[in-house]
Scaffold this motif. Structure first.
Motif, PDB file in Angstrom:
ATOM      1  N   PHE A  77       0.762   2.287  -6.417  1.00  0.00           N
ATOM      2  CA  PHE A  77       2.170   2.658  -6.305  1.00  0.00           C
ATOM      3  C   PHE A  77       2.967   1.460  -5.802  1.00  0.00           C
ATOM      4  CE2 PHE A  77       2.759   7.532  -5.548  1.00  0.00           C
ATOM      5  CZ  PHE A  77       2.323   7.802  -6.830  1.00  0.00           C
ATOM      6  N   THR A  78       4.219   1.426  -6.164  1.00  0.00           N
ATOM      7  CA  THR A  78       5.142   0.489  -5.531  1.00  0.00           C
ATOM      8  C   THR A  78       5.559   1.110  -4.197  1.00  0.00           C
ATOM      9  OG1 THR A  78       7.111   1.529  -6.461  1.00  0.00           O
ATOM     10  CG2 THR A  78       6.065  -0.233  -7.778  1.00  0.00           C
ATOM     11  N   PRO A  79       6.131   0.332  -3.306  1.00  0.00           N
ATOM     12  CA  PRO A  79       6.644   0.932  -2.071  1.00  0.00           C
ATOM     13  C   PRO A  79       7.645   2.058  -2.354  1.00  0.00           C
ATOM     14  CG  PRO A  79       6.512  -1.437  -1.808  1.00  0.00           C
ATOM     15  CD  PRO A  79       6.217  -1.140  -3.260  1.00  0.00           C
ATOM     16  N   GLU A  80       8.476   1.877  -3.365  1.00  0.00           N
ATOM     17  CA  GLU A  80       9.472   2.899  -3.701  1.00  0.00           C
ATOM     18  C   GLU A  80       8.809   4.194  -4.158  1.00  0.00           C
ATOM     19  OE1 GLU A  80       9.472  -0.282  -4.916  1.00  0.00           O
ATOM     20  OE2 GLU A  80      11.087  -1.031  -3.623  1.00  0.00           O
ATOM     21  N   GLN A  81       7.761   4.089  -4.972  1.00  0.00           N
ATOM     22  CA  GLN A  81       7.031   5.283  -5.421  1.00  0.00           C
ATOM     23  C   GLN A  81       6.363   5.990  -4.237  1.00  0.00           C
ATOM     24  OE1 GLN A  81       4.714   3.033  -8.304  1.00  0.00           O
ATOM     25  NE2 GLN A  81       5.434   4.418  -9.942  1.00  0.00           N
ATOM     26  N   THR A  82       5.853   5.211  -3.311  1.00  0.00           N
ATOM     27  CA  THR A  82       5.224   5.790  -2.124  1.00  0.00           C
ATOM     28  C   THR A  82       6.253   6.561  -1.306  1.00  0.00           C
ATOM     29  OG1 THR A  82       3.574   4.040  -2.088  1.00  0.00           O
ATOM     30  CG2 THR A  82       3.921   5.247  -0.030  1.00  0.00           C
ATOM     31  N   MET A  83       7.417   5.977  -1.112  1.00  0.00           N
ATOM     32  CA  MET A  83       8.484   6.647  -0.350  1.00  0.00           C
ATOM     33  C   MET A  83       8.892   7.951  -1.038  1.00  0.00           C
ATOM     34  SD  MET A  83       8.921   4.578   2.124  1.00  0.00           S
ATOM     35  CE  MET A  83       8.661   2.875   2.485  1.00  0.00           C
ATOM     36  N   LYS A  84       9.004   7.904  -2.350  1.00  0.00           N
ATOM     37  CA  LYS A  84       9.399   9.104  -3.110  1.00  0.00           C
ATOM     38  C   LYS A  84       8.330  10.189  -2.990  1.00  0.00           C
ATOM     39  CE  LYS A  84      11.644  11.038  -6.768  1.00  0.00           C
ATOM     40  NZ  LYS A  84      12.511  12.097  -6.329  1.00  0.00           N
ATOM     41  N   GLN A  85       7.049   9.827  -3.121  1.00  0.00           N
ATOM     42  CA  GLN A  85       5.968  10.814  -3.021  1.00  0.00           C
ATOM     43  C   GLN A  85       5.930  11.425  -1.625  1.00  0.00           C
ATOM     44  OE1 GLN A  85       3.990  12.040  -5.431  1.00  0.00           O
ATOM     45  NE2 GLN A  85       3.080  13.431  -3.954  1.00  0.00           N
ATOM     46  N   ALA A  86       6.115  10.604  -0.607  1.00  0.00           N
ATOM     47  CA  ALA A  86       6.119  11.122   0.768  1.00  0.00           C
ATOM     48  C   ALA A  86       7.269  12.113   0.958  1.00  0.00           C
ATOM     49  CB  ALA A  86       6.234   9.977   1.770  1.00  0.00           C
ATOM     50  N   GLU A  87       8.421  11.787   0.433  1.00  0.00           N
ATOM     51  CA  GLU A  87       9.566  12.694   0.539  1.00  0.00           C
ATOM     52  C   GLU A  87       9.287  13.988  -0.212  1.00  0.00           C
ATOM     53  OE1 GLU A  87      14.366  12.731  -0.272  1.00  0.00           O
ATOM     54  OE2 GLU A  87      13.265  10.858  -0.469  1.00  0.00           O
ATOM     55  N   THR A  88       8.714  13.901  -1.392  1.00  0.00           N
ATOM     56  CA  THR A  88       8.364  15.083  -2.181  1.00  0.00           C
ATOM     57  C   THR A  88       7.370  15.968  -1.428  1.00  0.00           C
ATOM     58  OG1 THR A  88       8.773  13.926  -4.256  1.00  0.00           O
ATOM     59  CG2 THR A  88       7.356  15.861  -4.371  1.00  0.00           C
ATOM     60  N   ALA A  89       6.449  15.343  -0.711  1.00  0.00           N
ATOM     61  CA  ALA A  89       5.445  16.091   0.062  1.00  0.00           C
ATOM     62  C   ALA A  89       6.033  16.705   1.335  1.00  0.00           C
ATOM     63  CB  ALA A  89       4.279  15.176   0.424  1.00  0.00           C
ATOM     64  N   GLY A  90       7.261  16.346   1.666  1.00  0.00           N
ATOM     65  CA  GLY A  90       7.908  16.908   2.855  1.00  0.00           C
ATOM     66  C   GLY A  90       7.812  16.031   4.090  1.00  0.00           C
ATOM     67  N   PHE A  91       7.378  14.785   3.899  1.00  0.00           N
ATOM     68  CA  PHE A  91       7.213  13.860   5.020  1.00  0.00           C
ATOM     69  C   PHE A  91       7.853  12.521   4.694  1.00  0.00           C
ATOM     70  CE2 PHE A  91       3.611  16.783   4.998  1.00  0.00           C
ATOM     71  CZ  PHE A  91       3.736  17.343   6.259  1.00  0.00           C
ATOM     72  N   PRO A  92       9.182  12.482   4.608  1.00  0.00           N
ATOM     73  CA  PRO A  92       9.824  11.217   4.238  1.00  0.00           C
ATOM     74  C   PRO A  92       9.491  10.111   5.242  1.00  0.00           C
ATOM     75  CG  PRO A  92      11.431  12.791   5.070  1.00  0.00           C
ATOM     76  CD  PRO A  92      10.130  13.529   4.925  1.00  0.00           C
ATOM     77  N   ILE A  93       9.266   8.929   4.723  1.00  0.00           N
ATOM     78  CA  ILE A  93       8.969   7.774   5.564  1.00  0.00           C
ATOM     79  C   ILE A  93      10.296   7.129   5.924  1.00  0.00           C
ATOM     80  CG2 ILE A  93       7.762   5.557   5.698  1.00  0.00           C
ATOM     81  CD1 ILE A  93       5.835   6.666   3.519  1.00  0.00           C
ATOM     82  N   THR A  94      10.736   7.356   7.150  1.00  0.00           N
ATOM     83  CA  THR A  94      12.033   6.859   7.584  1.00  0.00           C
ATOM     84  C   THR A  94      11.940   5.869   8.740  1.00  0.00           C
ATOM     85  OG1 THR A  94      12.294   8.768   9.039  1.00  0.00           O
ATOM     86  CG2 THR A  94      13.231   8.951   6.829  1.00  0.00           C
ATOM     87  N   ASN A  95      10.826   5.843   9.428  1.00  0.00           N
ATOM     88  CA  ASN A  95      10.633   4.909  10.524  1.00  0.00           C
ATOM     89  C   ASN A  95      10.669   3.493   9.951  1.00  0.00           C
ATOM     90  OD1 ASN A  95       9.331   3.080  12.293  1.00  0.00           O
ATOM     91  ND2 ASN A  95       8.030   4.665  13.150  1.00  0.00           N
ATOM     92  N   PRO A  96      11.580   2.626  10.436  1.00  0.00           N
ATOM     93  CA  PRO A  96      11.665   1.267   9.878  1.00  0.00           C
ATOM     94  C   PRO A  96      10.351   0.493   9.940  1.00  0.00           C
ATOM     95  CG  PRO A  96      13.535   1.705  11.311  1.00  0.00           C
ATOM     96  CD  PRO A  96      12.591   2.868  11.455  1.00  0.00           C
TER      97      PRO A  96
END
Length: 134
Positions: A77-96
Motif C-alpha cells: 500500500f501507499t501511505p495514502e491507501q493505508t490511511m484510507k483503509q484505517a479510516e474505513t476500518a474505523g480507526f483513522p490514523i491522525t496522530n502526526p
C-alpha cells in the motif's frame, strides 16, 4: 497479539494466562504511539507467521493495533491507501507521529519492505475480516 497502554485492566502476564486458557497464542508487543519503531512492525510480522488461525490484535483505542496490522498485512500500500483503509476500518490514523511513521515504513523501498511482503495474503487478510469498532 497486544499493543498495551498503561491503564488497561489486565497486565500482560494476566492477558497471556487468559489467552492460554482460551487456547490462543499470545504475543505482547508494546508500542508507544509517540515513538513507534520499525522493529515493532517486524515483531508483528514474526508473530503472525506463527499463527495458523484467526488473529485478534488490540490496543486500548485501536489506532496502534490498526496501524501495525495494516503495515504488516498491506506492505505494498501507499501511505495514502493505508490511511484510507484505517479510516474505513474505523480507526483513522491522525496522530502526526503515526502518520510520519506510516510514510517512513511504506515510503521506502527497502529489504524490510520486501520482508513484510512475504506474509501470505491469506494470513494477512485475517486481520481485517472482523467487524470494525463495536
Amino acid at each position: 497479539m497486544l499493543f498495551r497502554s498503561q491503564n488497561q485492566p489486565l497486565s500482560p502476564a494476566e492477558q497471556g494466562f487468559a489467552a492460554a486458557a482460551a487456547g490462543l497464542k499470545y504475543f505482547n508487543i508494546p508500542v508507544n504511539s509517540a515513538d513507534p519503531k520499525r522493529e515493532q512492525v517486524e515483531a508483528v510480522r514474526t508473530a503472525l507467521e506463527q499463527i495458523n488461525g484467526p488473529v485478534f490484535v488490540h490496543c486500548q483505542g485501536g489506532g496502534r493495533a490498526c496501524t501495525m496490522a495494516l503495515l504488516v498485512s498491506e506492505p505494498n500500500f501507499t501511505p495514502e491507501q493505508t490511511m484510507k483503509q484505517a479510516e474505513t476500518a474505523g480507526f483513522p490514523i491522525t496522530n502526526p507521529v503515526s502518520v510520519q511513521f506510516v510514510a517512513e515504513i511504506l515510503g521506502r523501498k527497502s529489504r524490510h519492505r520486501a520482508e513484510l511482503a512475504t506474509i501470505s495474503p491469506c494470513k494477512a487478510g485475517r486481520l481485517f475480516n472482523a467487524p470494525s469498532r463495536v
